[in-house]
Design an enzyme around this catalytic site. Structure first.
Site, PDB file in Angstrom:
ATOM      1  N   ARG A 102       0.848  -1.181   0.000  1.00  0.00           N
ATOM      2  CA  ARG A 102       0.000   0.000   0.000  1.00  0.00           C
ATOM      3  C   ARG A 102       0.889   1.238   0.000  1.00  0.00           C
ATOM      4  NH1 ARG A 102      -3.716   0.321   4.742  1.00  0.00           N
ATOM      5  NH2 ARG A 102      -4.642   1.974   3.470  1.00  0.00           N
ATOM      6  N   GLU A 132       6.945 -11.282   1.970  1.00  0.00           N
ATOM      7  CA  GLU A 132       8.412 -11.229   2.017  1.00  0.00           C
ATOM      8  C   GLU A 132       8.808  -9.779   2.282  1.00  0.00           C
ATOM      9  OE1 GLU A 132       8.609 -12.343  -1.926  1.00  0.00           O
ATOM     10  OE2 GLU A 132       7.917 -14.382  -1.591  1.00  0.00           O
ATOM     11  N   ARG A 169       5.760   4.536   1.124  1.00  0.00           N
ATOM     12  CA  ARG A 169       6.405   5.836   1.326  1.00  0.00           C
ATOM     13  C   ARG A 169       7.269   5.868   2.579  1.00  0.00           C
ATOM     14  NH1 ARG A 169       2.029  10.051  -1.121  1.00  0.00           N
ATOM     15  NH2 ARG A 169       0.973   8.522  -2.460  1.00  0.00           N
TER      16      ARG A 169
END
Length: 218
Positions: A138, A166, A143
């Site tokens: 997501r 992972e 970010r």
């Protein structure tokens, strides 16, 4: 063609009704998607969020590096100062690589460090027939430098289980369990489909590589 969130929700609900009525046949009822547990609030415009559990695995060879990071932080030193970090031994795809399990505290979280693969799992069990799921991160977590999967984002039609994630990080990152950390999309498949029956089917917990079970000849 990627399914819209509305279409995902509709197929999930149709599949649940078919199973409740005991009329579900994976060879006939296609496309089908079963997400358990399913939270309608996790539906996005063309994906569905999935929740991370509270178990983590690291490969045993990476334990010294993980402990070095933790000790460096504990003593208030800068993360890359002091003695050089221990270099993990190589992972061998032809052998079973032992792992170490951690349980992530819901309040304190668990710090992930660069250079280590952390295996986690989704709370949701996902089963799809006649569609190709793809898992991805997501944006909000991307970010922050969190990578949800390395190269194994595509999932075969017929796979049924809790997805193994992972996890890797660009810089130290505090991971908390039971949050929607990734998303799955579903694509139509063009042509005849052979459903997955491989070694990871039915997995529930974070599952390390089983590459050693493959027969290879060089």
């Amino acid at each position: 063609m990627i399914l819209s969130g509305q279409k995902i929700s509709r197929i999930v609900n149709e599949t649940k009704v078919q199973k409740q009525l005991d009329v579900f046949d994976s060879a006939v009822c296609r496309p089908s998607v079963d997400i358990e547990p399913f939270n309608p609030e996790n539906i996005n415009p063309h994906s569905c969020n999935l929740t991370i559990g509270n178990k983590l695995l690291i490969y045993e060879v990476a334990r010294p590096l993980h402990d070095w990071y933790r000790e460096t932080e504990k003593h208030g030193a800068a993360i890359f100062s002091g003695p050089n970090p221990p270099l993990p031994k190589a992972l061998n795809p032809r052998k079973k690589n032992p792992t170490v399990e951690f349980i992530v505290d819901e309040e304190e979280g668990f710090t992930l460090y660069p250079g280590i693969i952390y295996l986690a799992n989704t709370i949701e069990k996902v089963t799809a027939y006649g569609l190709a799921p793809q898992i991805d991160g997501r944006s909000s977590f991307g970010r922050l430098g969190l990578i949800i999967h390395l190269t194994a984002g595509y999932i075969d039609s017929g796979f049924s289980g809790n997805y193994t994630l992972e996890l890797t990080v660009i810089q130290p990152f505090i991971l908390f369990p039971f949050v929607p950390i990734c998303q799955v999309t579903f694509e139509h498949i063009d042509g005849n489909v052979t459903d997955y029956t491989g070694r990871y089917n039915g997995q529930t917990d974070p599952t390390p590589s089983r590459s050693y079970q493959e027969v290879t000849h060089l």
